[in-house]
Design an enzyme around this catalytic site. Structure first.
Site, PDB file in Angstrom:
ATOM      1  N   ASP A 119      61.545  55.602  57.373  1.00  0.00           N
ATOM      2  CA  ASP A 119      62.458  56.717  57.092  1.00  0.00           C
ATOM      3  C   ASP A 119      61.612  57.948  56.782  1.00  0.00           C
ATOM      4  OD1 ASP A 119      64.442  58.469  56.154  1.00  0.00           O
ATOM      5  OD2 ASP A 119      64.375  57.602  54.137  1.00  0.00           O
ATOM      6  N   GLY A 156      61.555  61.551  55.777  1.00  0.00           N
ATOM      7  CA  GLY A 156      62.349  62.618  55.190  1.00  0.00           C
ATOM      8  C   GLY A 156      61.553  63.890  55.045  1.00  0.00           C
ATOM      9  N   GLY A 165      72.094  64.828  59.950  1.00  0.00           N
ATOM     10  CA  GLY A 165      70.799  64.209  59.704  1.00  0.00           C
ATOM     11  C   GLY A 165      70.853  62.698  59.829  1.00  0.00           C
ATOM     12  N   ASP A 216      69.328  60.449  58.179  1.00  0.00           N
ATOM     13  CA  ASP A 216      69.436  59.758  56.891  1.00  0.00           C
ATOM     14  C   ASP A 216      70.880  59.665  56.429  1.00  0.00           C
ATOM     15  OD1 ASP A 216      69.500  62.531  56.607  1.00  0.00           O
ATOM     16  OD2 ASP A 216      68.383  62.541  54.724  1.00  0.00           O
ATOM     17  N   ARG A 217      71.671  60.698  56.716  1.00  0.00           N
ATOM     18  CA  ARG A 217      73.069  60.703  56.281  1.00  0.00           C
ATOM     19  C   ARG A 217      73.889  59.684  57.061  1.00  0.00           C
ATOM     20  NH1 ARG A 217      74.720  66.958  55.588  1.00  0.00           N
ATOM     21  NH2 ARG A 217      76.233  66.022  54.158  1.00  0.00           N
TER      22      ARG A 217
END
EC number: 2.7.1.33
Length: 258
Positions: free
Chosen positions: A6, A8, A108, A110-111
């Site tokens: 991940d 970010g 995004g 991640d969302r």
């Protein structure tokens, strides 16, 4: 084992996952210039510390909100693990959920991953709060569809802006106050109270408004390292799940195999 990455805006988190269980996780500061070779040195050392070898990694999936970092992470997978990585949201790793927003391509990774993980673990309507560089509030309905949300400056970003824009305010650590008073007696106390209780008010106020707009009972889930900080003085969260994004990557990988 699966290596889930991940990437970010602030940190890159990598985790080894076996049968849906996270066996190890590591974190490094995000730098879009970091090469595949640099990632490999970092990963090789950490794998050894945990008792694993590169050969233990049989699959890689990457989710990123930093487009410039993707190429080197793909190179890491191809060159050092010998596997072609899946990229969240693309090809076999398409989201598989409805993004019910005006511009779904701008949401995004991640969302969306958080939405996937949250819906898999919790029935009903959900509000997912992720404490990252920005703090995001995401609404996931009872069908698992992503409905949109809010983006606000993260607490560290807010504090950095406050200190950078003033001549005399000191840099302070983010921490829960010892008491419940919102009246600071020193400059540092006032900064602590302002940033902490101000953020509590923001969280509680926005959650109240979101629940009213959703119009159905909604569970509030939190992820990100600072979630536990606010849990001490607010009951706004129903559950805190720190590995939600990595869990979403793991679930997406399993779906891609069917």
């Amino acid at each position: 084992m699966l290596l889930a990455i991940d990437a970010g805006n602030t940190n890159v988190v990598a985790a080894l996952v076996k049968d849906g269980e996270i066996k190890a996780r590591w974190r490094i500061a995000t730098d879009a210039r970091r090469t595949a070779d640099e990632y490999a040195v970092w990963m090789h050392q950490l794998l050894q510390i945990e008792g694993y070898q590169r050969s233990d990694v049989s699959a890689v999936i990457i989710g990123t909100v930093v487009p410039r970092a993707l190429h080197n992470l793909e190179m890491l997978s191809n060159k050092y693990f010998g596997v072609r990585p899946l990229v969240a949201g693309r090809g076999p790793a398409e989201w598989g959920i409805t993004l019910d927003v005006v511009e779904p391509q701008t949401v995004g990774a991640d969302r969306v991953l958080n939405a996937i993980a949250a819906h898999a673990a919790h029935p009903g309507d959900l509000i997912v709060i992720d404490f990252g560089t920005a703090t995001t509030f995401d609404v996931v309905d009872y069908t698992g569809a992503y409905k949109g949300g809010l983006i606000v400056p993260g607490i560290n970003l807010s504090l950095d802006a406050l200190v950078a824009a003033t001549a005399k305010l000191p840099r302070i650590a983010i921490e829960a106050p010892k008491g419940h008073s919102v009246i600071g007696r020193t400059t540092e106390d006032q900064m602590h109270a302002g940033i902490y209780w101000g953020y509590i008010a923001l969280l509680e106020g926005l959650v109240t408004r979101l629940k009213a707009e959703i119009g159905r009972p909604s569970k509030v889930l939190a992820t990100g390292g600072l979630a536990t900080l606010f849990e001490k003085h607010s009951d706004v969260f129903d559950a805190i799940e720190p590995d939600m994004t990595i869990t979403g990557l793991s679930l997406l990988y399993e779906r891609s195999r069917t």
